[in-house]
Design a protein around this motif. Sequence first.
Motif, PDB file in Angstrom:
ATOM      1  N   HIS A   1     -48.352 -28.929 -34.091  1.00 56.19           N
ATOM      2  CA  HIS A   1     -48.200 -27.644 -33.888  1.00 56.19           C
ATOM      3  C   HIS A   1     -48.597 -27.705 -32.399  1.00 56.19           C
ATOM      4  O   HIS A   1     -49.754 -27.211 -31.844  1.00 56.19           O
ATOM      5  CB  HIS A   1     -49.336 -26.966 -34.310  1.00 56.19           C
ATOM      6  CG  HIS A   1     -49.396 -25.606 -33.927  1.00 56.19           C
ATOM      7  ND1 HIS A   1     -48.403 -24.601 -33.691  1.00 56.19           N
ATOM      8  CD2 HIS A   1     -50.520 -24.702 -34.230  1.00 56.19           C
ATOM      9  CE1 HIS A   1     -49.118 -23.680 -33.581  1.00 56.19           C
ATOM     10  NE2 HIS A   1     -50.295 -23.331 -33.798  1.00 56.19           N
ATOM     11  N   PRO A   2     -47.653 -28.147 -31.360  1.00 54.77           N
ATOM     12  CA  PRO A   2     -47.529 -27.815 -29.834  1.00 54.77           C
ATOM     13  C   PRO A   2     -47.456 -26.396 -29.727  1.00 54.77           C
ATOM     14  O   PRO A   2     -46.100 -25.928 -29.869  1.00 54.77           O
ATOM     15  CB  PRO A   2     -46.658 -28.661 -29.430  1.00 54.77           C
ATOM     16  CG  PRO A   2     -45.489 -28.814 -30.261  1.00 54.77           C
ATOM     17  CD  PRO A   2     -46.125 -28.545 -31.909  1.00 54.77           C
ATOM     18  N   ILE A   3     -48.514 -25.388 -29.408  1.00 55.74           N
ATOM     19  CA  ILE A   3     -48.314 -23.860 -29.710  1.00 55.74           C
ATOM     20  C   ILE A   3     -47.148 -23.171 -29.302  1.00 55.74           C
ATOM     21  O   ILE A   3     -46.567 -22.549 -29.884  1.00 55.74           O
ATOM     22  CB  ILE A   3     -49.731 -23.436 -29.208  1.00 55.74           C
ATOM     23  CG1 ILE A   3     -50.840 -23.917 -29.763  1.00 55.74           C
ATOM     24  CG2 ILE A   3     -49.633 -21.797 -28.994  1.00 55.74           C
ATOM     25  CD1 ILE A   3     -52.280 -23.296 -29.267  1.00 55.74           C
ATOM     26  N   GLY A   4     -46.864 -23.539 -27.904  1.00 55.78           N
ATOM     27  CA  GLY A   4     -45.594 -22.846 -27.251  1.00 55.78           C
ATOM     28  C   GLY A   4     -44.220 -23.119 -28.062  1.00 55.78           C
ATOM     29  O   GLY A   4     -43.340 -22.475 -27.720  1.00 55.78           O
TER      30      GLY A   4
ATOM     31  N   GLY B   1     -42.178 -30.620 -42.591  1.00 55.64           N
ATOM     32  CA  GLY B   1     -43.390 -31.032 -42.698  1.00 55.64           C
ATOM     33  C   GLY B   1     -44.528 -29.929 -42.214  1.00 55.64           C
ATOM     34  O   GLY B   1     -45.854 -29.918 -42.311  1.00 55.64           O
ATOM     35  N   GLY B   2     -43.889 -28.703 -41.640  1.00 58.45           N
ATOM     36  CA  GLY B   2     -44.514 -27.631 -41.416  1.00 58.45           C
ATOM     37  C   GLY B   2     -45.364 -28.085 -40.016  1.00 58.45           C
ATOM     38  O   GLY B   2     -45.546 -29.223 -39.644  1.00 58.45           O
ATOM     39  N   LEU B   3     -46.372 -27.123 -39.447  1.00 54.18           N
ATOM     40  CA  LEU B   3     -47.299 -27.409 -38.645  1.00 54.18           C
ATOM     41  C   LEU B   3     -48.385 -28.661 -39.048  1.00 54.18           C
ATOM     42  O   LEU B   3     -48.525 -29.349 -38.214  1.00 54.18           O
ATOM     43  CB  LEU B   3     -48.220 -25.918 -38.498  1.00 54.18           C
ATOM     44  CG  LEU B   3     -47.430 -25.116 -37.546  1.00 54.18           C
ATOM     45  CD1 LEU B   3     -46.193 -24.665 -38.076  1.00 54.18           C
ATOM     46  CD2 LEU B   3     -48.542 -23.880 -37.270  1.00 54.18           C
ATOM     47  N   LYS B   4     -48.516 -28.423 -40.456  1.00 55.97           N
ATOM     48  CA  LYS B   4     -49.650 -29.184 -41.046  1.00 55.97           C
ATOM     49  C   LYS B   4     -49.197 -30.993 -40.512  1.00 55.97           C
ATOM     50  O   LYS B   4     -50.053 -31.647 -40.197  1.00 55.97           O
ATOM     51  CB  LYS B   4     -49.648 -29.176 -42.402  1.00 55.97           C
ATOM     52  CG  LYS B   4     -50.704 -30.125 -43.239  1.00 55.97           C
ATOM     53  CD  LYS B   4     -51.845 -29.762 -42.723  1.00 55.97           C
ATOM     54  CE  LYS B   4     -52.893 -31.117 -43.049  1.00 55.97           C
ATOM     55  NZ  LYS B   4     -52.682 -32.419 -42.378  1.00 55.97           N
TER      56      LYS B   4
ATOM     57  N   CYS C   1     -53.830 -28.372 -39.281  1.00 60.61           N
ATOM     58  CA  CYS C   1     -52.922 -28.756 -38.593  1.00 60.61           C
ATOM     59  C   CYS C   1     -53.369 -29.780 -37.247  1.00 60.61           C
ATOM     60  O   CYS C   1     -54.360 -29.398 -37.089  1.00 60.61           O
ATOM     61  CB  CYS C   1     -51.824 -27.766 -38.352  1.00 60.61           C
ATOM     62  SG  CYS C   1     -52.320 -27.005 -36.629  1.00 60.61           S
ATOM     63  N   PRO C   2     -52.420 -30.711 -36.718  1.00 58.91           N
ATOM     64  CA  PRO C   2     -53.153 -31.343 -35.531  1.00 58.91           C
ATOM     65  C   PRO C   2     -52.800 -30.522 -34.309  1.00 58.91           C
ATOM     66  O   PRO C   2     -51.921 -29.694 -34.245  1.00 58.91           O
ATOM     67  CB  PRO C   2     -52.357 -32.878 -35.732  1.00 58.91           C
ATOM     68  CG  PRO C   2     -51.064 -32.331 -36.192  1.00 58.91           C
ATOM     69  CD  PRO C   2     -51.347 -31.223 -37.479  1.00 58.91           C
ATOM     70  N   THR C   3     -53.377 -30.845 -33.332  1.00 61.08           N
ATOM     71  CA  THR C   3     -52.940 -30.458 -31.983  1.00 61.08           C
ATOM     72  C   THR C   3     -51.967 -31.342 -31.336  1.00 61.08           C
ATOM     73  O   THR C   3     -52.461 -32.465 -31.477  1.00 61.08           O
ATOM     74  CB  THR C   3     -54.156 -30.517 -31.084  1.00 61.08           C
ATOM     75  OG1 THR C   3     -55.017 -31.592 -30.833  1.00 61.08           O
ATOM     76  CG2 THR C   3     -55.082 -29.216 -31.471  1.00 61.08           C
ATOM     77  N   SER C   4     -50.791 -30.834 -30.815  1.00 62.52           N
ATOM     78  CA  SER C   4     -49.733 -31.632 -30.540  1.00 62.52           C
ATOM     79  C   SER C   4     -49.197 -31.426 -29.268  1.00 62.52           C
ATOM     80  O   SER C   4     -49.583 -30.405 -28.687  1.00 62.52           O
ATOM     81  CB  SER C   4     -48.752 -31.798 -31.603  1.00 62.52           C
ATOM     82  OG  SER C   4     -48.820 -31.517 -32.718  1.00 62.52           O
ATOM     83  N   ASP C   5     -48.584 -32.333 -28.626  1.00 69.81           N
ATOM     84  CA  ASP C   5     -47.778 -32.079 -27.489  1.00 69.81           C
ATOM     85  C   ASP C   5     -46.223 -32.049 -27.916  1.00 69.81           C
ATOM     86  O   ASP C   5     -45.883 -32.920 -28.913  1.00 69.81           O
ATOM     87  CB  ASP C   5     -47.716 -33.280 -26.530  1.00 69.81           C
ATOM     88  CG  ASP C   5     -49.231 -33.773 -26.258  1.00 69.81           C
ATOM     89  OD1 ASP C   5     -50.016 -32.851 -26.233  1.00 69.81           O
ATOM     90  OD2 ASP C   5     -49.439 -35.024 -25.934  1.00 69.81           O
ATOM     91  N   GLY C   6     -45.490 -31.365 -27.264  1.00 65.69           N
ATOM     92  CA  GLY C   6     -43.950 -31.256 -27.930  1.00 65.69           C
ATOM     93  C   GLY C   6     -43.378 -30.049 -27.035  1.00 65.69           C
ATOM     94  O   GLY C   6     -43.972 -29.092 -26.575  1.00 65.69           O
ATOM     95  N   ALA C   7     -41.982 -29.884 -27.450  1.00 59.86           N
ATOM     96  CA  ALA C   7     -41.164 -29.046 -27.019  1.00 59.86           C
ATOM     97  C   ALA C   7     -39.804 -28.846 -28.034  1.00 59.86           C
ATOM     98  O   ALA C   7     -39.626 -29.748 -28.509  1.00 59.86           O
ATOM     99  CB  ALA C   7     -40.745 -29.343 -25.453  1.00 59.86           C
ATOM    100  N   ALA C   8     -39.417 -27.537 -27.786  1.00 57.05           N
ATOM    101  CA  ALA C   8     -38.206 -27.111 -28.739  1.00 57.05           C
ATOM    102  C   ALA C   8     -37.418 -26.429 -27.992  1.00 57.05           C
ATOM    103  O   ALA C   8     -37.698 -25.575 -27.165  1.00 57.05           O
ATOM    104  CB  ALA C   8     -38.615 -26.809 -30.034  1.00 57.05           C
TER     105      ALA C   8
END
Length: 410
Positions: A343-346, A336-339, A219-226
């Motif tokens: 995958h913004p970890i938190g 699409g999953g984390l893949k 998976c990529p390293t991502s920025d994001g929030a939910a």
Amino acid sequence: MSLSTGGGDTASDVYLVGAGQSPYGAFPDESYRSLFRTAYESAEQSAGGVDPGDVDEAFVGTLGVGGRQLGLAGPAVTEHVGLHGVPCTRVENACAASGYALRQAVMAVKSGMADLVLAGGVEVMTDMSTEATKYWLGVSGETEWERMAGTTFSGVYAQMADSYLREHDVSREALSHVAVKNHANGAKNPDAHLRFTCTVEDAESGPVVADPLTLYHCCPTSDGAAAVFVASEAVAQSFDEKVKISGVGAASDRVGLFQRDSYTSVPASKQAGEAAYEMAGIGPANLDFAEVHDCFAIAELLAYEDLGFCERGEAGALATSGATAIDGEMPVNTSGGLKSKGHPIGATGAGQAVEAFKQLTGKAGARQLDDPQRGLTHNVGGSGGAAVVHVFEREDADPVADDENTEVVR
């Protein structure tokens, strides 16, 4: 007027009444506060509006990658969105942080201490060098004997993949089928980080990251929030759309892979899944879809078996059969999953709940399933040091018959 009923009902059911996320990707002009605001406002809009004064509690998951606002990261984002005075707890459980934040929200409502709770997560990961990112990802592994010895997470999961492929005589192409499926789904998701499709040949011929894993298996390293809103049964009646959280399960395990008895199973996932199924009164056969933690393609294969979707050793055949595709018998990772989604970890665990809410309310757009009634989310911390599983269902879901087989597949 406040929506609070003055303390909740410990016997009541618990519901998602709103869910939203920011896009996932690389956003150099955004901050962790601005990303969280985007997610919060999306969740608020999906709920048809939420008065900040009605929110009793908040739980925010984040690892704090890169060292930004390590202390009070939760209040820093909830105050930013206007939840003044609302008690906020920051939850850190590596990649399972906001999955556990959601669990804490359910517990707060079930306990009777809250009626409407915000659960969410946020991470900014793309503003560091590759070396720094590897360091911050590595702290979720066993520090002394894995990270400080030079082991990366791709290396840890490569050990799991190599062991699984050898133990069950499975071709690496099974991993590539997972990547192809998830990229196909992510291409239909406007919030996904990697919105492109690929072929098995692409995945097989990609650069090797840690043998047997190629770039397409990671998976990529991502920025994001939910963010999601969790409500008591009484308060949920005030919202137009609601999805019942019928089951919750969680478990912890040894943080280091080398400390466990098996490289080809994640015991915490199995235990969390069984607890969630028991609470919901269902088994894996009663699910219509699942969002599972696929930080690496091998993680999805292991989840198939740990969550009872197939027997041990059969995950490769399940992946290549098409059964887990969006038009298959048991769609997995429609987002699409984390893949592919990212995958913004938190934010990952809460983001999985966003997809479940969308699927069960018919708002998933081009990736919408045909009349789903129940779904599952599965969020893992590190290589399996923690796991949390939630089961969601529509209010009008068909009841599960008492004599229906709800046992987890062994």
